[in-house]
Scaffold this motif. Sequence first.
Motif, PDB file in Angstrom:
ATOM      1  N   LYS A  60       6.437  41.279 -19.384  1.00  0.00           N
ATOM      2  CA  LYS A  60       6.808  42.824 -19.411  1.00  0.00           C
ATOM      3  C   LYS A  60       6.099  43.264 -18.099  1.00  0.00           C
ATOM      4  O   LYS A  60       5.238  42.757 -17.297  1.00  0.00           O
ATOM      5  N   SER A  61       6.676  44.499 -17.776  1.00  0.00           N
ATOM      6  CA  SER A  61       6.050  45.050 -16.373  1.00  0.00           C
ATOM      7  C   SER A  61       4.936  45.878 -16.609  1.00  0.00           C
ATOM      8  O   SER A  61       4.572  46.230 -15.423  1.00  0.00           O
ATOM      9  N   MET A  62       4.362  45.994 -17.808  1.00  0.00           N
ATOM     10  CA  MET A  62       2.958  46.731 -17.788  1.00  0.00           C
ATOM     11  C   MET A  62       2.245  46.298 -18.904  1.00  0.00           C
ATOM     12  O   MET A  62       2.684  45.643 -19.943  1.00  0.00           O
ATOM     13  N   SER A  63       1.112  46.330 -18.691  1.00  0.00           N
ATOM     14  CA  SER A  63       0.079  45.772 -19.794  1.00  0.00           C
ATOM     15  C   SER A  63      -1.105  46.795 -20.008  1.00  0.00           C
ATOM     16  O   SER A  63      -1.957  46.604 -19.337  1.00  0.00           O
ATOM     17  N   PRO A  64      -0.984  47.638 -20.996  1.00  0.00           N
ATOM     18  CA  PRO A  64      -2.012  48.659 -21.261  1.00  0.00           C
ATOM     19  C   PRO A  64      -3.474  47.858 -21.229  1.00  0.00           C
ATOM     20  O   PRO A  64      -4.210  48.803 -21.358  1.00  0.00           O
ATOM     21  N   ASN A  65      -3.405  46.976 -22.096  1.00  0.00           N
ATOM     22  CA  ASN A  65      -4.713  46.233 -22.498  1.00  0.00           C
ATOM     23  C   ASN A  65      -4.716  44.865 -21.716  1.00  0.00           C
ATOM     24  O   ASN A  65      -5.363  43.999 -22.153  1.00  0.00           O
ATOM     25  N   VAL A  66      -4.623  45.001 -20.508  1.00  0.00           N
ATOM     26  CA  VAL A  66      -4.508  43.765 -19.774  1.00  0.00           C
ATOM     27  C   VAL A  66      -5.968  42.952 -19.738  1.00  0.00           C
ATOM     28  O   VAL A  66      -6.050  41.672 -20.106  1.00  0.00           O
ATOM     29  N   GLU A  67      -6.993  43.505 -20.083  1.00  0.00           N
ATOM     30  CA  GLU A  67      -8.417  42.885 -19.984  1.00  0.00           C
ATOM     31  C   GLU A  67      -8.449  41.958 -21.321  1.00  0.00           C
ATOM     32  O   GLU A  67      -9.037  41.066 -21.375  1.00  0.00           O
ATOM     33  N   VAL A  68      -7.623  42.484 -22.437  1.00  0.00           N
ATOM     34  CA  VAL A  68      -7.780  41.475 -23.688  1.00  0.00           C
ATOM     35  C   VAL A  68      -6.964  40.267 -23.309  1.00  0.00           C
ATOM     36  O   VAL A  68      -7.482  39.048 -23.868  1.00  0.00           O
ATOM     37  N   VAL A  69      -6.085  40.338 -22.696  1.00  0.00           N
ATOM     38  CA  VAL A  69      -5.004  38.901 -22.474  1.00  0.00           C
ATOM     39  C   VAL A  69      -6.066  38.105 -21.406  1.00  0.00           C
ATOM     40  O   VAL A  69      -6.036  36.910 -21.386  1.00  0.00           O
ATOM     41  N   GLN A  70      -6.486  38.983 -20.398  1.00  0.00           N
ATOM     42  CA  GLN A  70      -7.552  38.152 -19.446  1.00  0.00           C
ATOM     43  C   GLN A  70      -8.646  37.403 -20.113  1.00  0.00           C
ATOM     44  O   GLN A  70      -8.962  36.335 -19.463  1.00  0.00           O
ATOM     45  N   SER A  71      -9.020  37.827 -21.025  1.00  0.00           N
ATOM     46  CA  SER A  71     -10.176  37.442 -21.865  1.00  0.00           C
ATOM     47  C   SER A  71      -9.795  36.190 -22.555  1.00  0.00           C
ATOM     48  O   SER A  71     -10.461  35.291 -22.466  1.00  0.00           O
ATOM     49  N   ALA A  72      -8.601  36.087 -23.058  1.00  0.00           N
ATOM     50  CA  ALA A  72      -8.001  35.248 -23.772  1.00  0.00           C
ATOM     51  C   ALA A  72      -7.641  33.966 -22.787  1.00  0.00           C
ATOM     52  O   ALA A  72      -7.949  32.827 -23.052  1.00  0.00           O
ATOM     53  N   VAL A  73      -7.251  34.222 -21.762  1.00  0.00           N
ATOM     54  CA  VAL A  73      -6.762  33.441 -20.639  1.00  0.00           C
ATOM     55  C   VAL A  73      -8.010  32.607 -20.194  1.00  0.00           C
ATOM     56  O   VAL A  73      -8.148  31.339 -20.045  1.00  0.00           O
ATOM     57  N   LYS A  74      -9.147  33.333 -19.905  1.00  0.00           N
ATOM     58  CA  LYS A  74     -10.484  32.806 -19.478  1.00  0.00           C
ATOM     59  C   LYS A  74     -10.788  31.925 -20.607  1.00  0.00           C
ATOM     60  O   LYS A  74     -11.363  30.643 -20.369  1.00  0.00           O
ATOM     61  N   TYR A  75     -10.656  32.451 -21.684  1.00  0.00           N
ATOM     62  CA  TYR A  75     -10.921  31.188 -23.109  1.00  0.00           C
ATOM     63  C   TYR A  75     -10.365  30.123 -22.918  1.00  0.00           C
ATOM     64  O   TYR A  75     -10.736  28.997 -23.319  1.00  0.00           O
TER      65      TYR A  75
END
Length: 170
Positions: A51-66
């Motif tokens: 999608k073109s926007m991510s209102p809670n991008v930090e939540v996804v970035q945390s999972a990616v780091k995980y």
Amino acid sequence: NDFGAKGICSSCKIMSIRTVPNGDERDKDVANSIRYAVDNGAKVINMSFGKSMSPNVEVVQSAVKYALERNVLLVHAAGNDASDNDITENYPNDKGLEGSNWLEVGASSFRSSPMLIADFSNYGKLGIDLFSPGDEIYSTYTDNGYKPASGTSMASPVAAGVAAYVWSYY
């Protein structure tokens, strides 16, 4: 069974997770899906959504780091807007994250086009890692059917399958 579609890695198992139940994916659903897959043994995760926007991008970035910390490869479809991902945002992505556990996949085509990129595929010198077949891919369909489909959501699983095959070999 010589009927329908065949995968790339016959020694691999597939864990199906429905991340996008109806319409646009929510960041918490993406993050929860990544964590669930990692916690249940996934080594390669295909993500055929964006999608073109991510209102809670930090939540996804945390999972990616995980996932990164657990040596899991994330393979993501680049999008189907014929846009430059170096300029236009496409989420989720690996921008601002250290590590090499992310592959952003565009779609290549058998049709005549510059550099064999499918005319619908997003592109980018920095934003796309590789292109794999994504135009008119024979795939499963509703009511136990099969039909050709096109999109980076066809290309991303091809790349994920190759990655899983290489991982299983080594």
